[in-house]
Design an enzyme around this catalytic site. Structure first.
Site, PDB file in Angstrom:
ATOM      1  N   TRP A 356      27.155  55.365  28.463  1.00 45.36           N
ATOM      2  CA  TRP A 356      27.386  55.618  27.017  1.00 45.36           C
ATOM      3  C   TRP A 356      26.979  54.373  26.209  1.00 45.36           C
ATOM      4  CZ3 TRP A 356      32.127  52.609  24.442  1.00 45.36           C
ATOM      5  CH2 TRP A 356      32.346  51.553  25.163  1.00 45.36           C
ATOM      6  N   GLU A 487      38.174  48.805  31.933  1.00 47.08           N
ATOM      7  CA  GLU A 487      38.238  49.517  33.421  1.00 47.08           C
ATOM      8  C   GLU A 487      38.878  48.720  34.213  1.00 47.08           C
ATOM      9  OE1 GLU A 487      33.937  49.656  34.375  1.00 47.08           O
ATOM     10  OE2 GLU A 487      33.340  51.887  33.495  1.00 47.08           O
ATOM     11  N   LYS A 600      39.060  43.799  30.493  1.00 43.01           N
ATOM     12  CA  LYS A 600      37.317  43.636  30.817  1.00 43.01           C
ATOM     13  C   LYS A 600      36.802  43.325  29.479  1.00 43.01           C
ATOM     14  CE  LYS A 600      33.924  45.694  33.613  1.00 43.01           C
ATOM     15  NZ  LYS A 600      33.574  46.968  34.418  1.00 43.01           N
ATOM     16  N   GLN A 601      36.837  44.575  28.696  1.00 44.29           N
ATOM     17  CA  GLN A 601      36.071  44.847  27.510  1.00 44.29           C
ATOM     18  C   GLN A 601      36.853  45.143  26.234  1.00 44.29           C
ATOM     19  OE1 GLN A 601      34.038  47.340  30.151  1.00 44.29           O
ATOM     20  NE2 GLN A 601      32.957  48.130  28.140  1.00 44.29           N
TER      21      GLN A 601
HETATM   22  C1  BGC Z   1      31.253  48.840  31.627  1.00 36.23           C
HETATM   23  C2  BGC Z   1      30.989  49.824  31.384  1.00 36.23           C
HETATM   24  C3  BGC Z   1      29.533  49.992  31.207  1.00 36.23           C
HETATM   25  C4  BGC Z   1      28.897  49.703  32.465  1.00 36.23           C
HETATM   26  C5  BGC Z   1      27.261  49.966  32.316  1.00 36.23           C
HETATM   27  C6  BGC Z   1      30.536  48.412  33.278  1.00 36.23           C
HETATM   28  O1  BGC Z   1      30.763  47.170  33.783  1.00 36.23           O
HETATM   29  O2  BGC Z   1      32.774  48.289  32.016  1.00 36.23           O
HETATM   30  O3  BGC Z   1      31.570  50.009  29.995  1.00 36.23           O
HETATM   31  O4  BGC Z   1      28.984  51.412  30.404  1.00 36.23           O
HETATM   32  O5  BGC Z   1      29.145  48.599  33.070  1.00 36.23           O
HETATM   33  O6  BGC Z   1      26.861  48.818  31.500  1.00 36.23           O
END
Ligand code: BGC
Length: 767
Positions: A356, A487, A600-601
């Site tokens: 995404w 996540e 995390k984000q």
């Molecule tokens: C992130 C995801 C992302 C993926 C690839 C993961 O660490 O949590 O949101 O899509 O990395 O960049």
């Protein structure tokens, strides 16, 4: 944090070899041209940590899934972009001694990634065990002009002796992916040898049957005088062209290595050898310098359109260029079959597949800096995958044309196989819908919606309708068992962002149906027929869902809750985690992470970023002030969104801190994982932090808005954007903001809330 690289405006410099960080340096000095790319591996043998990697866009292998416990619905395969032919290799012998670059024997080392030119250069002086000293100069690039071709110039000079030196440029297709699930080789070797002066190796991928031919021709010189061409030495999947000559002290023995790497992704299998041969013939007759100049000229054009100039902060200046440079090395958008892997051509992790990230992070960058067809190609990639997304949803039990786009994909099929992400991180569907909105809103091109977008939106809306269920307890619709963008939480109920984004998708689809019906009736009828759309019943059911959706909210703090029960966690601040425990995903058990409050984000904040216009500044501020302190920013996608929101609420100190974190993430290895490859998709986030964050750029009511802020320590910054056929340059200093209209037509913009009409070549400034 590692601070061993020197800061220069246009270059990344490693002065003195830092062997212990060599894998990081290899990632950082990766080169590519959108079609081919490789890590900055040394040409000669190296006695130190290294990850050999060179990659070809679109050439993948479906590696059989490996999981501990199989769950129905898991994909059978994980498509991976393959480590492919090593074309940079050159072996050296000094008086019959096989030379190996040994960190302990390096007297001088200077490596420079020149971003303005797209060239990697290195000077090394090494002392051999017997005291002989040699100086090595090397230079290489992947041509941005002729995309199958790569060029290398390499020379050796004996500094304190006269002796016999052998240079043996080679091609090696005996390569493996480190991340192969079953330790298999993904390539089947077909042939190697000589064909009409070209030395070549040819292999094909197992299962997917892609064929690749790599050809090489060399031009050897001694002190610039051309010397004879050597004959071939070959082995399975390996060809080498060793030339041994006597070299006097102080003389320079050089080779120009011309390579073409052609694949059946672009050419007929039968024509690959001929194609390589004729490319090499042309390269050789034009010569190295000509190829280099035309390559540099392409970079000049790119920089002309998308450079960001920052005065007064060299670290920030170098970093933004590094981010832009890596993005354009990875993807330049001439092929809708290709996309942007999170690590581009710089490592194996994430397999070169699409996340995404493309829609949520990369699209705005290409919208504003490249030709419109580039962002359109990114969208069409997903349109072309729609049948697979519908199939993917069917596998999980959805029906009637509902689509769930994969979390990770190469061909449209899901590749990810952790249930909490594969089945539950469904917010990705919303990012794909949002990208259509972003494109339409930015370009004003509504025809995309009619021709392609609407079909995707209908399939996504159908998914959301089926994925939500009515809770008799709450008397609301709920979305259960999801993973939000954060996540570090799995299988949660009512992730605010997911619920909000789902409703937004439904409304956007309803609005788009109306728009297409009014403006493109023929397309409308086609889409309705093709999708068997029930024009009364389906929108009615969508509205019910929107009206009855449950959104977790904390009345006391007046904030959106990341998910049900979030406030049951013991709330702590990320800055109180001991330094040595960062990053927590490398130091804490997963169990501890899941139960913790640490994020995390951006999650709730991702929603406030996407749908900013729906919220007032105070709401954004309250949520930012609650969530940011809990955020560990361990996804590279995190600091940029926070930096943009920090700008929006006027928290400039935080905005700058997070800007530097996103911008220098890889240059300083801030997440302790740059050795695996660069964070390409978050680099677009860096651009967004500067242009949307500091520059305050938004598109509202068909107009570009700017509301710039400049960090205290910067003297000025400037950037260019393309917008609906216009091109403008924004210059921000401590005292004023100026906008220059670089196009042939007048443009109206909103600068700090004031409407301005700017005529061609005119400059408008405001204090
Ligand atoms: C992130 C995801 C992302 C993926 C690839 C993961 O660490 O949590 O949101 O899509 O990395 O960049």
């Amino acid at each position: 944090m590692k601070n061993y690289l020197e800061k220069e405006e246009w270059c990344v410099v490693e002065n003195g070899l830092h062997a212990e960080y060599n894998k990081i340096s290899e990632s950082i000095s990766s080169l590519g041209n959108g079609r081919l790319g490789c890590r900055g591996n040394f040409e000669e043998k190296f006695n130190g940590p290294s990850l050999q990697g060179s990659y070809i866009a679109g050439i993948y292998y479906p590696d059989k899934t490996k999981v501990g416990w199989w769950k129905n619905g898991y994909p059978e395969n994980f498509a991976k972009v393959l480590n492919s032919v090593n074309w940079v290799g050159i072996d050296i012998w000094v008086n019959e001694i096989d030379f190996e670059l040994n960190p302990n024997q390096i007297i001088e080392f200077y490596a420079e990634l020149n971003m303005r030119e797209g060239i990697l250069r290195r000077k090394t002086v090494a002392e051999l065990p017997d005291g002989k000293k040699i100086e090595i100069l090397s230079e290489r690039f992947y041509s941005m002009k002729t995309k199958d071709r790569c060029f290398l110039k390499y020379s050796v000079k004996p500094l304190n002796f006269t002796g016999e030196i052998t240079l043996a440029p080679y091609l090696d297709f005996d390569v493996k992916n480190q991340d192969s699930n079953y330790d298999e080789s993904f390539w089947e070797h077909l042939a190697e040898g000589e064909n009409d002066k070209m030395f070549f190796v040819q292999s094909k991928t197992k299962k997917t049957d892609f064929m690749v031919t790599a050809g090489m021709r060399n031009r050897f010189t001694l002190n610039d005088e051309e010397i004879e061409n050597p004959s071939l030495v070959s082995n399975t999947a390996f060809v080498s062209a060793p030339l041994k000559i006597k070299v006097n002290e102080g003389e320079r023995f050089s080779v120009e290595k011309y390579c073409s790497i052609c694949s059946s992704f672009y050419y007929d299998k039968e024509s690959l050898i001929e194609e390589c041969k004729s490319q090499l013939e042309e390269s050789l007759s034009n010569g190295y310098e000509k190829a280099k100049n035309s390559h540099i000229a392409v970079w000049q054009n790119i920089w002309n359109d998308c450079d960001i100039n920052i005065q007064g902060d060299i670290a920030a200046q170098q970093a933004i260029r590094f981010n832009i440079f890596q993005l354009y090395q990875t993807y330049n958008g001439d092929d809708a079959r290709l996309n942007i892997g999170p690590k581009g051509f710089t490592g194996e992790k994430y397999g070169g597949v699409t996340y995404w990230d493309t829609e949520a992070y990369c699209l705005p960058f290409y919208l504003a800096t490249a030709d419109q067809k580039v962002s359109k190609n990114l969208l069409r990639y997903r349109f072309n995958h729609l049948p697979k997304a519908i199939e993917n949803a069917e596998k999980l039990g959805f029906n009637s044309g509902a689509a769930l786009y994969p979390m990770v994909t190469m061909t449209g099929e899901e590749c990810h196989n952790e249930w909490e992400i594969t089945f539950e991180e469904i917010h990705r569907n919303a990012a794909i819908a949002h990208a259509i909105h972003n494109y339409t809103n930015y370009t004003g091109d509504k025809s995309y919606l009619a021709e392609y977008g609407l079909e995707v939106l209908i399939a996504i809306a159908r998914f959301w309708r089926q994925r939500a269920n009515w809770s008799a307890e709450k008397q609301k619709f709920v979305i259960l068992g999801v993973t939000g963008p954060n996540e570090y939480e799995n299988n949660v109920n009512n992730n605010w962002y997911t619920n909000y984004a789902a409703c937004w998708c439904l409304q956007y689809c309803i609005d788009s149906l109306q728009l297409v019906k009014e403006t493109f009736p023929d397309h409308y009828n086609k889409v309705i027929a093709k999708t068997n759309f029930e024009t009364t019943h389906e929108p009615k059911r969508w509205k019910e869902l929107m009206d009855g959706m449950y959104f977790p909210f904390d009345e006391k703090r007046q904030i959106f809750l990341q998910q049900d029960g979030f406030l049951d966690k013991s709330l702590m601040r990320a800055k109180d985690i001991p330094h040595e425990e960062y990053p927590i995903h490398q130091n804490w058990s997963w169990d501890r992470i899941l139960r913790s409050c640490f994020i995390k984000q951006a999650d709730v904040l991702q929603g406030l970023y996407f749908f900013e216009e729906h919220f007032d500044k105070e709401t954004i501020e309250r949520n930012f002030n609650f969530y940011e302190p809990l955020t560990v920013h361990e996804s590279s996608l995190s600091p940029c969104i926070h930096s943009i929101l920090a700008c929006a609420i006027g928290n400039h100190e935080k905005a700058y801190e997070l800007y530097m974190r996103t911008a220098r993430l890889d240059l300083e290895d801030l997440n302790n994982d740059t050795k695996d490859g660069l964070h390409i998709t978050s680099m677009a986030g860096t651009w967004m932090s500067l242009v949307q964050g500091f520059g305050g750029m938004r598109v509202r009511n068909d107009l570009l808005h700017f509301d710039p802020f400049i960090p205290e320590n910067w003297a000025s910054y400037s950037f260019k954007v393309k917008f609906r056929g216009s091109s403008i340059k924004v210059i921000v200093t401590q005292s004023e903001v100026s906008i220059i209209n670089l196009s042939e037509q007048k443009i109206e913009i909103i600068l700090k809330g004031e409407s301005k009409t700017i005529y061609p070549q005119e400059v408008k400034s405001i204090a």
